[in-house]
Write an enzyme that holds these catalytic residues in place. Structure first.
Site, PDB file in Angstrom:
ATOM      1  N   SER A   1       0.837  -1.202   0.000  1.00 13.38           N
ATOM      2  CA  SER A   1       0.000   0.000   0.000  1.00 13.38           C
ATOM      3  C   SER A   1       0.872   1.252   0.000  1.00 13.38           C
ATOM      4  CB  SER A   1      -0.925   0.008   1.223  1.00 13.38           C
ATOM      5  OG  SER A   1      -1.812  -1.072   1.187  1.00 13.38           O
ATOM      6  N   GLU A   2       1.892   1.273   0.871  1.00 11.35           N
ATOM      7  CA  GLU A   2       2.835   2.384   0.902  1.00 11.35           C
ATOM      8  C   GLU A   2       4.235   1.908   1.244  1.00 11.35           C
ATOM      9  OE1 GLU A   2      -1.027   4.633   1.576  1.00 11.35           O
ATOM     10  OE2 GLU A   2      -0.130   2.998   2.710  1.00 11.35           O
ATOM     11  N   THR A   3       5.206   2.710   0.827  1.00  7.14           N
ATOM     12  CA  THR A   3       6.614   2.552   1.182  1.00  7.14           C
ATOM     13  C   THR A   3       7.104   3.907   1.667  1.00  7.14           C
ATOM     14  OG1 THR A   3       6.965   0.811  -0.464  1.00  7.14           O
ATOM     15  CG2 THR A   3       8.917   1.994   0.314  1.00  7.14           C
TER      16      THR A   3
ATOM     17  N   PHE B   1       5.224   7.004  -0.284  1.00  5.79           N
ATOM     18  CA  PHE B   1       4.816   6.710  -1.656  1.00  5.79           C
ATOM     19  C   PHE B   1       3.882   5.508  -1.682  1.00  5.79           C
ATOM     20  CE2 PHE B   1       8.537   9.227  -2.249  1.00  5.79           C
ATOM     21  CZ  PHE B   1       8.442   9.812  -3.499  1.00  5.79           C
TER      22      PHE B   1
ATOM     23  N   HIS C   1      -0.886   4.605   8.327  1.00  7.93           N
ATOM     24  CA  HIS C   1      -0.089   3.442   8.723  1.00  7.93           C
ATOM     25  C   HIS C   1       1.387   3.618   8.386  1.00  7.93           C
ATOM     26  CE1 HIS C   1       0.258   1.285   4.787  1.00  7.93           C
ATOM     27  NE2 HIS C   1       1.063   0.471   5.432  1.00  7.93           N
TER      28      HIS C   1
END
Length: 301
Positions: A53-55, A76, A87
């Site tokens: 979902s994100e980094t 991102f 999160h």
């Protein structure tokens, strides 16, 4: 940043699961270290490689700057950079608590995000943290009939007294309150049409939630986006508790428990609260636990 020769780059990373105490549940996050000077397009490519979902990308600065502004972090998705996301904020702060304890002051780590500074306060002996999000901005109320059609629900599934509304604590969401969580099983967002409609309202995604009981502060939520589904959406949760307190559906300073991700096998546990002072929602808090899953290195040209 560690370099080898003229064309090699090695970056350390960790994988964590956020809003859970159990590995392989919650929302996965990749946290990449020592990324000062890394071009934006390279960060975006790394986020696509992890396909989570994100980094996030940690960019450490000198002690005085971090004391004033916090630890610089960029977030991102697989498609774009975000000014704020929940999160990734909680998960990155948890990684810093373990890997860089010097960033912890009074059990709090401050992150310098694109949206501005966001503090995360931890329980002293655990990785349960609670982020304090920006005071909410309330936008337009949305037509219930249109929202119901775009989410695959009946207008009778939506809460009769409180229409959907755009809310932002850093990233805007369309908060959709249901009369019961049972309708969540039928949620099917018409992504292409919904995206066009929501962008006209200055927002990107629906966050849909319903109560699991009448007499206790528990809710369930879902957030479908990019043709998939998010296991836990901390930024939307901050908007949701702002909406619930602002509409009188949850008492000020009452902590509620929200479950998300059950439908996709990634159960997430979020704990939310907010205050109401002179009719204005403030002190928006989103909390949960983080568990470490893996660590490794990226080998890049």
């Amino acid at each position: 940043m560690v370099t080898f020769g003229s064309s090699s780059l090695v970056l350390e990373y960790q994988l964590v699961d956020v809003f859970t105490e159990t590995a392989l549940k919650g929302n996965g996050l990749a946290v990449v270290f020592d990324t000062v000077g890394l071009p934006t397009e390279r960060m975006q490519a790394i986020a696509r490689e992890f396909n989570l979902s994100e980094t996030t990308f940690i960019q450490r600065r000198d002690v005085d700057t971090e004391a004033r502004e916090g630890v610089r972090v960029r977030i991102f998705t697989t498609q774009e950079e975000l000014p704020f996301a929940g999160h990734p904020t909680l998960g990155t702060a948890s990684v810093l608590k373990l890997s860089a304890p010097e960033t912890l002051e009074d059990n709090t780590i401050r992150l310098a995000l694109n949206v501005g500074p966001v503090p995360v306060r931890f329980n002293p002996d655990s990785l349960f943290g609670e982020m304090i999000q920006r005071d909410p901005e309330f936008g337009a109320q949305l037509d219930p009939g249109t929202v119901a059609r775009l989410t695959g629900l009946s207008i009778h599934d939506l809460h009769a007294a409180h229409p959907p509304q755009v809310v932002s604590t850093g990233t805007a969401f369309a908060i959709v309150a249901l009369g019961s969580h049972e309708a969540l099983a039928r949620l099917r967002v018409e992504q292409e049409e919904a995206t066009k409609y929501l962008r006209e309202k200055g927002v990107r995604w629906f966050y849909v939630l319903g109560p699991t009981g009448v007499d206790h502060p528990a809710w369930r939520a879902r957030m479908q986006f990019y043709g998939g589904e998010d296991p836990a959406t901390g930024s939307a949760a901050g908007c949701a508790i702002s909406y619930l307190v602002g509409h009188g559906m949850v008492a000020p300073r009452q902590r509620i428990h929200v479950q998300q991700g059950l439908e996709i096998g990634r159960a997430s546990e979020l704990f939310l609260g907010a205050d109401l002072v002179s009719g204005m929602v403030s002190d928006v808090r989103v909390g949960g636990s983080t568990v470490r899953v893996a660590k490794g290195q990226l080998f890049l040209p």
